[in-house]
Design an enzyme around this catalytic site. Structure first.
Site, PDB file in Angstrom:
ATOM      1  N   GLU A 150      28.253  10.043  23.621  1.00  0.00           N
ATOM      2  CA  GLU A 150      28.927   9.044  22.775  1.00  0.00           C
ATOM      3  C   GLU A 150      30.358   8.720  23.214  1.00  0.00           C
ATOM      4  O   GLU A 150      31.298   8.753  22.430  1.00  0.00           O
ATOM      5  CB  GLU A 150      28.907   9.529  21.310  1.00  0.00           C
ATOM      6  N   ASN A 192      24.392  10.453  27.124  1.00  0.00           N
ATOM      7  CA  ASN A 192      23.671  10.299  25.868  1.00  0.00           C
ATOM      8  C   ASN A 192      24.469   9.474  24.875  1.00  0.00           C
ATOM      9  O   ASN A 192      25.667   9.710  24.687  1.00  0.00           O
ATOM     10  CB  ASN A 192      23.408  11.706  25.285  1.00  0.00           C
ATOM     11  N   HIS A 229      18.256   6.469  16.828  1.00  0.00           N
ATOM     12  CA  HIS A 229      18.330   6.662  15.366  1.00  0.00           C
ATOM     13  C   HIS A 229      18.101   5.299  14.708  1.00  0.00           C
ATOM     14  O   HIS A 229      18.934   4.395  14.848  1.00  0.00           O
ATOM     15  CB  HIS A 229      19.699   7.210  14.957  1.00  0.00           C
ATOM     16  N   GLU A 258      16.979  11.571  20.314  1.00  0.00           N
ATOM     17  CA  GLU A 258      17.270  11.974  18.925  1.00  0.00           C
ATOM     18  C   GLU A 258      16.505  11.088  17.929  1.00  0.00           C
ATOM     19  O   GLU A 258      16.994  10.716  16.894  1.00  0.00           O
ATOM     20  CB  GLU A 258      18.779  11.907  18.653  1.00  0.00           C
ATOM     21  N   ASP A 260      14.698   9.314  15.138  1.00  0.00           N
ATOM     22  CA  ASP A 260      14.272   9.380  13.745  1.00  0.00           C
ATOM     23  C   ASP A 260      14.267   7.951  13.209  1.00  0.00           C
ATOM     24  O   ASP A 260      14.969   7.081  13.690  1.00  0.00           O
ATOM     25  CB  ASP A 260      15.121  10.325  12.893  1.00  0.00           C
TER      26      ASP A 260
END
Ligand code: G3I
Length: 331
Positions: A150, A192, A229, A258, A260
């Site tokens: 990030e 990432n 996400h 990651e 979801d």
């Protein structure tokens, strides 16, 4: 007679067949048949929970420590490295033939207090020492590292995120990748980030430019981690597959790191299905990691964003992903 009666009841779905007893493959088995992995974030403190560990061991072949490898966990004081919790996860995985994603070496968040007292060359030295020491500790045992997490700002600027690491100079990211490569030449090194799922977004374009530049200059980057996400206000973008193709076209692997999808029922299942299908359509999308096992394990549990409910039962989204992986295999 009894067997016939039981068979009839199962066929009528009056007697649920537990996922563990079903003949269908696990998520990992289905992914492996396409040449990919299917992983999950793991919390060390839950490994003693038999439901949690049972799903982990049955369904997933790659694990990511959710918090145990972050800077504040692994170097809480300068020069004091603590790997106990992370080692529990790594040992659990390797003993069961699973692989490990290391998350994350350098991040603007989750930093220990002592880092705040450093700047300039001292901070740069401490940053690179952290990378070297942590990667060396896991040399040969971590398959992929989120070397930097990030580092780009949200919004339309396409600029780097302002952080202590960024203020040591624009070259901090490539210095981190070079240090990681030197410490473990066998590890896959990833950048990432989140909100890089839509190719039209300035942040996505900025990361593409960085990866293109790194590849052109021989900076050792092997992979981009697309966190993935998603939620009602941030659905899976129509061009998600195209974004993955754009990253892969730069000569790096793409890992969905990651995943979801906030929501429930058929709508949530459709979101997960679209993500799986996009990864299956891009050969260098090498695997998918969901960010937790049960909804109650999620950092955003209220959104029920995962594949298993709080009781550990598979949700419609689980079956949608399994079906997509199976169809992806048969092409
Ligand atoms: O372990 C302590 C506990 O002892 C204490 O009582 C409790 C209350 O203060 O905090 C616990 O630590 C929390 C930790 O999760 C473990 O539960 C931290 O406060 C909390 O900030 C931390 O949140 C994590 C967050 O990253 C920040 O590190 C989430 O679990 C984790 O899912 C989330 O994951 C991030 C990825 O690393 C990067 N991408 C975004 C993603 C979601 O934010």
């Amino acid at each position: 007679m009894r067997a016939l009666l039981l068979a009839a009841l199962v066929a009528a779905s009056l007697v649920p067949v537990p996922a563990a007893a079903s003949a269908s493959p696990s998520l990992a088995e289905a992914a492996q048949r396409t040449g990919r992995y299917f992983g999950t974030a793991v919390t060390a403190g839950k490994l003693a929970d038999p439901v949690y560990a049972g799903i982990l061991d049955r369904e997933f072949d790659v694990v990511t420590p959710e918090n145990e490898m972050k800077l504040d966990a692994t170097q809480p004081q300068q020069g004091r490295f603590v790997f106990t919790a992370a080692d529990r996860i790594v040992d659990h995985a390797l003993q069961r033939g699973k692989r490990v994603r290391g998350h994350t070496l350098l991040w603007h968040s989750g930093q220990p207090g002592w880092l705040n007292n450093l700047g300039g060359t001292a901070l740069r030295a401490a940053m690179l020492d952290h990378v070297t020491q942590v990667v060396a500790h896991y040399r040969g045992r971590v398959h992929s590292w989120d070397v930097v997490n990030e580092a780009f700002a949200d919004g339309t600027t396409g600029r780097r995120r302002d952080s202590n690491f960024q203020r040591t100079g624009d070259d901090w990211i490539e210095a981190a990748f070079r240090a990681a490569r030197a410490a473990d030449p066998g590890a896959t090194l990833c950048y990432n980030d989140y909100n890089v799922e839509n190719r039209a977004h300035a942040k996505t374009q900025a990361v593409l430019r960085m990866v293109r530049d790194f590849r052109a200059r021989g900076v050792p980057i092997d992979c981009v981690g697309v966190q993935s996400h998603f939620a009602g206000g941030n659905p899976v973008p129509a061009d998600f597959e195209a974004t993955l193709r754009d990253f892969a076209a730069l000569g790096v692997d793409v890992q969905l790191t990651e995943l979801d999808v906030e929501g429930a029922g058929a709508t949530q299942a459709q979101g997960f299905r679209r993500v799986a299908q996009a990864c299956l359509a891009v050969p260098r999308c090498t695997g998918i990691t969901v960010w937790g096992i049960r909804d109650t394990d999620s950092w955003r549990a209220s959104g029920t964003p995962l594949l298993f409910d709080g009781a550990g039962d598979p949700k419609p989204a689980y079956h949608a992903v399994l079906h997509a992986l199976h169809c992806g295999r048969t092409g």
